[in-house]
Design a protein around this motif. Structure first.
Motif, PDB file in Angstrom:
ATOM      1  N   LEU A  79       2.573   4.036  -1.087  1.00  0.00           N
ATOM      2  CA  LEU A  79       1.383   3.298  -1.509  1.00  0.00           C
ATOM      3  C   LEU A  79       0.714   2.704  -0.272  1.00  0.00           C
ATOM      4  O   LEU A  79       1.300   1.852   0.403  1.00  0.00           O
ATOM      5  CB  LEU A  79       1.757   2.196  -2.506  1.00  0.00           C
ATOM      6  CG  LEU A  79       2.611   2.635  -3.716  1.00  0.00           C
ATOM      7  CD1 LEU A  79       2.820   1.464  -4.665  1.00  0.00           C
ATOM      8  CD2 LEU A  79       1.966   3.801  -4.443  1.00  0.00           C
TER       9      LEU A  79
ATOM     10  N   HIS B  18      -2.317   0.653   1.383  1.00  0.00           N
ATOM     11  CA  HIS B  18      -3.344  -0.340   1.050  1.00  0.00           C
ATOM     12  C   HIS B  18      -4.635  -0.120   1.839  1.00  0.00           C
ATOM     13  O   HIS B  18      -4.667   0.589   2.845  1.00  0.00           O
ATOM     14  CB  HIS B  18      -2.810  -1.758   1.305  1.00  0.00           C
ATOM     15  CG  HIS B  18      -2.516  -2.050   2.754  1.00  0.00           C
ATOM     16  ND1 HIS B  18      -3.509  -2.386   3.651  1.00  0.00           N
ATOM     17  CD2 HIS B  18      -1.349  -2.060   3.457  1.00  0.00           C
ATOM     18  CE1 HIS B  18      -2.966  -2.612   4.844  1.00  0.00           C
ATOM     19  NE2 HIS B  18      -1.657  -2.404   4.755  1.00  0.00           N
TER      20      HIS B  18
ATOM     21  N   GLN C  20       0.418  -4.717   1.167  1.00  0.00           N
ATOM     22  CA  GLN C  20       1.165  -4.023   0.117  1.00  0.00           C
ATOM     23  C   GLN C  20       1.250  -4.804  -1.189  1.00  0.00           C
ATOM     24  O   GLN C  20       1.485  -4.210  -2.253  1.00  0.00           O
ATOM     25  CB  GLN C  20       2.572  -3.680   0.602  1.00  0.00           C
ATOM     26  CG  GLN C  20       3.422  -4.872   0.978  1.00  0.00           C
ATOM     27  CD  GLN C  20       4.792  -4.468   1.488  1.00  0.00           C
ATOM     28  OE1 GLN C  20       5.773  -4.536   0.773  1.00  0.00           O
ATOM     29  NE2 GLN C  20       4.859  -4.031   2.747  1.00  0.00           N
TER      30      GLN C  20
ATOM     31  N   TRP D  56      -0.540  -3.822  -4.606  1.00  0.00           N
ATOM     32  CA  TRP D  56      -0.040  -2.795  -5.523  1.00  0.00           C
ATOM     33  C   TRP D  56       0.838  -3.356  -6.625  1.00  0.00           C
ATOM     34  O   TRP D  56       1.389  -2.605  -7.437  1.00  0.00           O
ATOM     35  CB  TRP D  56       0.766  -1.742  -4.741  1.00  0.00           C
ATOM     36  CG  TRP D  56      -0.045  -0.968  -3.763  1.00  0.00           C
ATOM     37  CD1 TRP D  56      -0.031  -1.083  -2.397  1.00  0.00           C
ATOM     38  CD2 TRP D  56      -1.005   0.056  -4.063  1.00  0.00           C
ATOM     39  NE1 TRP D  56      -0.919  -0.204  -1.827  1.00  0.00           N
ATOM     40  CE2 TRP D  56      -1.529   0.507  -2.825  1.00  0.00           C
ATOM     41  CE3 TRP D  56      -1.472   0.633  -5.253  1.00  0.00           C
ATOM     42  CZ2 TRP D  56      -2.499   1.515  -2.750  1.00  0.00           C
ATOM     43  CZ3 TRP D  56      -2.431   1.617  -5.179  1.00  0.00           C
ATOM     44  CH2 TRP D  56      -2.940   2.045  -3.938  1.00  0.00           C
TER      45      TRP D  56
ATOM     46  N   HIS E 248      -5.662   3.540  -1.270  1.00  0.00           N
ATOM     47  CA  HIS E 248      -6.832   2.791  -1.737  1.00  0.00           C
ATOM     48  C   HIS E 248      -7.930   2.835  -0.689  1.00  0.00           C
ATOM     49  O   HIS E 248      -7.688   2.541   0.485  1.00  0.00           O
ATOM     50  CB  HIS E 248      -6.464   1.331  -2.039  1.00  0.00           C
ATOM     51  CG  HIS E 248      -7.654   0.475  -2.324  1.00  0.00           C
ATOM     52  ND1 HIS E 248      -7.865  -0.747  -1.716  1.00  0.00           N
ATOM     53  CD2 HIS E 248      -8.735   0.684  -3.134  1.00  0.00           C
ATOM     54  CE1 HIS E 248      -9.004  -1.264  -2.139  1.00  0.00           C
ATOM     55  NE2 HIS E 248      -9.543  -0.419  -3.006  1.00  0.00           N
TER      56      HIS E 248
ATOM     57  N   HIS F 146      -6.870  -0.208  -8.724  1.00  0.00           N
ATOM     58  CA  HIS F 146      -5.419  -0.423  -8.800  1.00  0.00           C
ATOM     59  C   HIS F 146      -5.072  -1.869  -9.146  1.00  0.00           C
ATOM     60  O   HIS F 146      -3.942  -2.148  -9.557  1.00  0.00           O
ATOM     61  CB  HIS F 146      -4.748  -0.024  -7.489  1.00  0.00           C
ATOM     62  CG  HIS F 146      -5.234  -0.767  -6.291  1.00  0.00           C
ATOM     63  ND1 HIS F 146      -6.569  -0.927  -5.978  1.00  0.00           N
ATOM     64  CD2 HIS F 146      -4.548  -1.409  -5.297  1.00  0.00           C
ATOM     65  CE1 HIS F 146      -6.680  -1.622  -4.863  1.00  0.00           C
ATOM     66  NE2 HIS F 146      -5.476  -1.938  -4.446  1.00  0.00           N
TER      67      HIS F 146
ATOM     68  N   HIS G   2      -5.550  -1.127 -13.640  1.00  0.00           N
ATOM     69  CA  HIS G   2      -4.289  -0.409 -13.444  1.00  0.00           C
ATOM     70  C   HIS G   2      -3.766   0.209 -14.742  1.00  0.00           C
ATOM     71  O   HIS G   2      -3.158   1.276 -14.724  1.00  0.00           O
ATOM     72  CB  HIS G   2      -3.238  -1.343 -12.825  1.00  0.00           C
ATOM     73  CG  HIS G   2      -3.022  -2.615 -13.581  1.00  0.00           C
ATOM     74  ND1 HIS G   2      -3.904  -3.673 -13.517  1.00  0.00           N
ATOM     75  CD2 HIS G   2      -2.031  -3.000 -14.421  1.00  0.00           C
ATOM     76  CE1 HIS G   2      -3.468  -4.655 -14.277  1.00  0.00           C
ATOM     77  NE2 HIS G   2      -2.345  -4.273 -14.845  1.00  0.00           N
TER      78      HIS G   2
END
Length: 269
Positions: free
Chosen positions: A23, A25, A31, A34, A95, A250, A254
């Protein structure tokens, strides 16, 4: 602990026997952004979280303006983490600018980075007439950087509702503004220039990974033209437009995008 894992504040969770999700950012974030998607993703995948050098709880002393003045420097962080963890068959959810950073990394490791899920991506924020509308004129962005130089807090408070979406909750807008403010101004300006003044349209045709593009119907930073342009220029791609406002699906949507992501990965595994 491996130096890279410490440097980038790498955290692993979820199922060790499952496919790996990284993931990545976006600009001015870390982070923690998320967290809304993390519990569901951990049920299905091995999840790797990290902060780019200069962001979040990364090791700031490892920051270099020379390295991170272009998106290739951030792509090196991704490649380094994959190497340190000895990962194979990786999917990256990126993202915003991290969609392009992940794409750059995939050109270096096409045999490892199999899928890229792009949340509100843009390969170029500048208008390039006659056939590309990135959303901003050069003068618009230069004015934004002028505000950044003169009043950093004011810049963060101006940009946060633009990015998150003015109709979103004050708490989320405030969180994003706080994240911008907590980033070292030199780091933030260097990352912002690498993000907003770059043009990576030329690499789209070279992406070999399977790509899911999640586009917000109303996004002040990446309009519908941008999502359509990317889908037309990435060979193995799928575009899904979400009926939402803002650049941070996100966080704000989400629950809507998670089933789409899971369906895409089930089909592409």
């Amino acid at each position: 602990m491996d130096k890279v894992l410490l440097r980038n504040n790498v955290k692993m969770s979820g199922r060790k026997d499952a496919t790996t999700l990284m993931l990545a950012h976006g600009f001015g974030c870390d982070q923690n952004m998320w967290r809304f998607m993390l519990p569901e993703l951990e049920k299905h995948f091995q999840v790797v979280l990290f902060d780019y050098v200069g962001s979040g709880n990364s090791v700031l002393s490892d920051y270099s303006i020379d390295k991170y003045s272009s998106l290739e420097g951030y792509a090196e962080d991704i490649v380094d983490i994959i190497g340190a963890l000895q990962l194979s068959k990786v999917t990256i959810i990126g993202h915003s600018v991290s969609s392009i950073i992940a794409s750059i990394a995939s050109l270096h490791q096409p045999e490892i980075i199999e899928n890229i899920i792009m949340v509100c991506p843009s390969p170029c924020f500048l208008n390039k007439p006659p056939d590309y509308q990135g959303g901003f004129e050069q003068s618009d962005l230069e004015e934004l950087f002028d505000i950044m130089d003169k009043n950093y807090i004011g810049w963060a408070n101006y940009l946060a509702p633009l990015v998150m979406g003015g109709s979103q909750s004050p708490e989320l807008i405030g969180e994003l503004s706080g994240s911008f403010c907590s980033t070292d101004p030199i780091v933030a300006k260097t990352f912002a220039k690498a993000t907003f003044f770059s043009d990576y349209r030329a690499i789209l045709k070279d992406i070999k990974s399977s790509v899911l593009i999640l586009q917000s119907a109303s996004d002040a930073l990446a309009n519908l033209h941008v999502g359509q342009y990317m889908a037309e220029n990435i060979v193995n791609s799928e575009l899904v437009v979400i009926n939402a406002e803002g650049h941070c699906l996100h966080m704000t949507n989400h629950k809507e995008i998670l089933p789409i992501i899971l369906g895409f990965l089930e089909y592409n595994q």
